[in-house]
Design an enzyme around this catalytic site. Structure first.
Site, PDB file in Angstrom:
ATOM      1  N   TYR A  87      38.506  39.140  47.170  1.00  0.00           N
ATOM      2  CA  TYR A  87      39.036  38.736  45.860  1.00  0.00           C
ATOM      3  C   TYR A  87      39.698  37.366  45.956  1.00  0.00           C
ATOM      4  O   TYR A  87      39.383  36.459  45.176  1.00  0.00           O
ATOM      5  CB  TYR A  87      40.044  39.783  45.387  1.00  0.00           C
ATOM      6  CG  TYR A  87      40.591  39.564  43.998  1.00  0.00           C
ATOM      7  CD1 TYR A  87      39.765  39.630  42.886  1.00  0.00           C
ATOM      8  CD2 TYR A  87      41.952  39.325  43.798  1.00  0.00           C
ATOM      9  CE1 TYR A  87      40.277  39.454  41.605  1.00  0.00           C
ATOM     10  CE2 TYR A  87      42.462  39.156  42.522  1.00  0.00           C
ATOM     11  CZ  TYR A  87      41.631  39.218  41.427  1.00  0.00           C
ATOM     12  OH  TYR A  87      42.152  39.055  40.165  1.00  0.00           O
ATOM     13  N   LYS A 124      38.303  33.900  44.165  1.00  0.00           N
ATOM     14  CA  LYS A 124      39.083  33.193  43.139  1.00  0.00           C
ATOM     15  C   LYS A 124      39.426  31.772  43.579  1.00  0.00           C
ATOM     16  O   LYS A 124      39.475  30.858  42.758  1.00  0.00           O
ATOM     17  CB  LYS A 124      40.348  33.985  42.806  1.00  0.00           C
ATOM     18  CG  LYS A 124      40.088  35.293  42.053  1.00  0.00           C
ATOM     19  CD  LYS A 124      39.538  35.047  40.648  1.00  0.00           C
ATOM     20  CE  LYS A 124      39.491  36.340  39.829  1.00  0.00           C
ATOM     21  NZ  LYS A 124      38.930  36.112  38.480  1.00  0.00           N
TER      22      LYS A 124
END
Ligand code: UDP
Length: 351
Positions: free
Chosen positions: A149, A153
């Site tokens: 994650y 990002k």
């Protein structure tokens, strides 16, 4: 003319609240979601409220996106976002942050639309400065379980800035800190839904580690207001949006027991890998550039959220008893366009 806005991940927790806001602001809204973690239940009311101005397209944004007609804004919110979800969906999480952001930026470029990227406090990792301001570069373990994650990002931010600098696309980046409110999935594994469900059912609250780690929780309405202001601003640097009111997870669990009037106890479970020890946003940039500051304090926000979780727990208990797997959502305008063909939102309106 009526602004036209695409919201990816629009059937998720934050995405659906954004759909609400943009419909209220008079936009035409195209909500796109592959429903991996989103749920049409979150947007069902908008088919009434938004009527002709609201469309839903079931689609995976990691595939080439085509939208007929003009677009003014693209809000890229598609991604699994709870640690439990991205542990379960590591490749999808990497793909939607990387390939999905690429497709969303390509669409924004083709339509001359402004793109707002949903980034995250996770870009700071397990932070070595406290509180975290936007100029902190972070402390992320690229190969840890949360890396799927965090790094997706971080890549998404880099790609967004590259499209801005190289192609001149108008871009905005919001770094979202812990947010809560109605429509969080009861089983998404995050602290708040887990604690609420446990307290309401009289089960022990599972605090990971000794509970001394901190988080700072923002009520969803405040977050949406910050995002709306950022979108309309001219700030291209990332902006933290969150509530600076910091609490330890142990205290947070106690607050929820207190609020629900539950006689649940607290039990401790192992701390997950790379779990950030502290987290608190420095929100001075949002304050100075957007005139934004959160207005809902935790006690009030938690009360509003409790009503939602009471009914979510009842629904879950009903499902468990009857053995049914949730509500039938197939009646919502959900024409499956996941075949990579051009998607015409006009053709995917509620039938
Ligand atoms: N946490 C916990 N019990 C739970 C779920 C989470 O103690 O049942 C802790 C978790 O280890 C973390 C904090 O609560 O320290 C917030 O976790 P969450 O999953 O909500 O989001 P994060 O801020 O880690 O992305």
């Amino acid at each position: 003319p009526m602004p036209r806005t695409l919201i990816t991940g629009g059937a998720g927790f934050l995405g659906s609240h954004l759909c609400d806001r943009f419909i209220k602001e008079g936009h035409e809204v195209i909500c796109m979601d592959n429903l991996v973690t989103g749920d049409t239940e979150n947007i069902e009311h908008l088919f009434e409220l938004g009527q002709e101005r609201f469309r839903f397209v079931k689609y995976d944004v990691t595939d080439y996106i085509h939208v007929n007609g003009d677009l003014d804004y693209v809000l890229h919110f598609a991604s699994p976002a709870s640690p439990a979800d991205y542990l379960r969906l590591p490749i999808q999480t990497l793909k939607v942050g990387a390939l999905g952001t690429h497709k969303a930026l390509g669409l924004a470029k083709a339509k001359d639309a402004r793109l707002l990227l949903a980034s995250t406090s996770e870009v700071y990792g397990d932070p070595l400065t406290h509180p975290q301001s936007e100029d902190y570069w972070g402390n992320v373990n690229p190969i840890g379980q949360r890396g799927v994650y965090d790094e997706a990002k971080r890549f998404a931010e880099a790609l967004t800035m590259a499209y801005h600098r190289y192609h001149g696309v108008e871009t905005r980046i919001v770094r979202i800190f812990n947010t809560y409110g109605p429509r969080m999935r009861i089983d998404d594994g995050r602290a708040l839904p887990t604690f609420m469900a446990q307290a309401l059912q009289g089960d022990p609250l599972t605090v990971y580690g000794d509970g001394s780690q901190t988080r700072s929780f923002c009520y969803v309405d405040d977050l949406v207001e910050g995002i709306y202001r950022l979108l309309l601003s001219d700030v291209t640097e990332p902006v933290n949006i969150g509530n600076a009111d910091e609490v330890t997870i142990k205290e947070f669990a106690e607050e929820i027991i207190d609020l629900t009037g539950s006689d649940s106890t607290i039990t401790h479970e192992p701390l997950p890998e790379d779990d950030p020890q502290v987290r608190q946003p420095d929100i001075s940039r949002a304050h100075e550039e957007l005139g934004w500051t959160p207005t809902v304090d935790r006690r009030d926000g938690l009360k509003k959220t409790l009503d939602y979780f009471k009914s979510a727990v009842e629904k879950k208990q009903h499902r468990d008893e009857t053995g049914q797997d949730g509500e039938d959502t197939s009646r919502v305008g959900m024409d499956d366009a996941g075949d990579g063909e051009a998607v015409s939102p006009a053709a995917t309106n509620r039938s």
